[in-house]
Design a protein around this motif. Structure first.
Motif, PDB file in Angstrom:
ATOM      1  N   UNK A 182      11.711  -6.197  -0.471  1.00  0.00           N
ATOM      2  CA  UNK A 182      11.526  -4.837   0.042  1.00  0.00           C
ATOM      3  C   UNK A 182      10.780  -3.964  -0.963  1.00  0.00           C
ATOM      4  N   UNK A 183      11.086  -4.085  -2.234  1.00  0.00           N
ATOM      5  CA  UNK A 183      10.439  -3.220  -3.231  1.00  0.00           C
ATOM      6  C   UNK A 183       8.944  -3.521  -3.336  1.00  0.00           C
ATOM      7  N   UNK A 184       8.575  -4.774  -3.239  1.00  0.00           N
ATOM      8  CA  UNK A 184       7.165  -5.151  -3.302  1.00  0.00           C
ATOM      9  C   UNK A 184       6.399  -4.646  -2.077  1.00  0.00           C
ATOM     10  N   UNK A 185       7.024  -4.727  -0.916  1.00  0.00           N
ATOM     11  CA  UNK A 185       6.412  -4.230   0.315  1.00  0.00           C
ATOM     12  C   UNK A 185       6.275  -2.707   0.253  1.00  0.00           C
ATOM     13  N   UNK A 186       7.327  -2.024  -0.211  1.00  0.00           N
ATOM     14  CA  UNK A 186       7.274  -0.566  -0.331  1.00  0.00           C
ATOM     15  C   UNK A 186       6.199  -0.124  -1.321  1.00  0.00           C
ATOM     16  N   UNK A 187       6.024  -0.889  -2.386  1.00  0.00           N
ATOM     17  CA  UNK A 187       4.996  -0.562  -3.383  1.00  0.00           C
ATOM     18  C   UNK A 187       3.603  -0.641  -2.759  1.00  0.00           C
ATOM     19  N   UNK A 227       3.136   2.244  -0.463  1.00  0.00           N
ATOM     20  CA  UNK A 227       2.956   3.472  -1.239  1.00  0.00           C
ATOM     21  C   UNK A 227       1.535   3.652  -1.724  1.00  0.00           C
ATOM     22  N   UNK A 228       0.860   2.557  -2.014  1.00  0.00           N
ATOM     23  CA  UNK A 228      -0.542   2.641  -2.443  1.00  0.00           C
ATOM     24  C   UNK A 228      -1.450   3.058  -1.291  1.00  0.00           C
ATOM     25  N   UNK A 229      -1.002   2.836  -0.058  1.00  0.00           N
ATOM     26  CA  UNK A 229      -1.828   3.174   1.102  1.00  0.00           C
ATOM     27  C   UNK A 229      -1.628   4.615   1.546  1.00  0.00           C
ATOM     28  N   UNK A 230      -0.407   5.136   1.457  1.00  0.00           N
ATOM     29  CA  UNK A 230      -0.186   6.527   1.821  1.00  0.00           C
ATOM     30  C   UNK A 230       1.183   6.785   2.424  1.00  0.00           C
TER      31      UNK A 230
END
Length: 167
Positions: A60-65, A68-71
């Motif tokens: 989940x943290x990798x997906x959220x990261x 987050x880079x996209x917006x």
């Protein structure tokens, strides 16, 4: 099954509580089975996974990261996908499908499509909702086509049918 034996022909020995994997006469691994009443759960033995950086499990943290880079709109879409998933791991594929849209379309366009989808009536936008927005260029204009009016009339036969006239 240990990673190094993927694709090999093996024999399984399954009892009520145990699963054993054999190749020829060698026992490769054994696992305790979850109770029969268990649903929507899985169990992985970490020793069976490949070692080193060649295997990086998505979490989940990798997906959220990545989101987050996209917006912020993409973060919201990904959060809604995980909220709709009863088990966190079942949200990985739909979330990654949304994020992988940035391979074909720019991250800016994917972010705009997410923002547009969030304005609509869909509670949890997914790939199937975002892809048509990107394909039709709605993300560039910011305009969502109006919903077609519902056809509430159905099929009406006419007064002659109900009056007992000829058919």
């Amino acid at each position: 099954m240990p990673f190094s034996h993927i694709g090999a022909h093996v024999d399984l020995r399954v009892t009520d509580t145990m699963l054993e994997v054999y190749r020829n006469d060698e026992r490769l691994t054994s696992h305790l089975l979850l109770p029969a009443s268990t649903t929507n759960q899985y169990q992985t033995n970490d020793a069976d996974l490949p070692e080193g950086r060649s295997f990086q499990a998505w979490d989940r943290s990798r997906i959220d990261e990545w989101a987050g880079r996209m917006g912020p709109a993409t973060v919201t879409v990904i959060s809604k996908i995980f909220e709709a998933a009863s088990i966190e791991e079942t949200g990985y594929d739909p979330a990654l499908a949304v994020l992988r849209l940035s391979r074909r379309f720019s991250p800016t366009r994917v972010e705009a499509a997410c923002a547009l989808a969030l304005r609509g009536p869909i509670r949890s936008p997914r790939y199937a909702h975002l892809r048509p927005i990107l394909d039709t260029g709605q993300d560039k204009t910011g305009h969502v086509p109006d919903e077609p009016e519902a056809d509430d009339g159905g099929y009406v036969r006419g007064s002659a049918y109900y009056a007992g006239g000829t058919r």
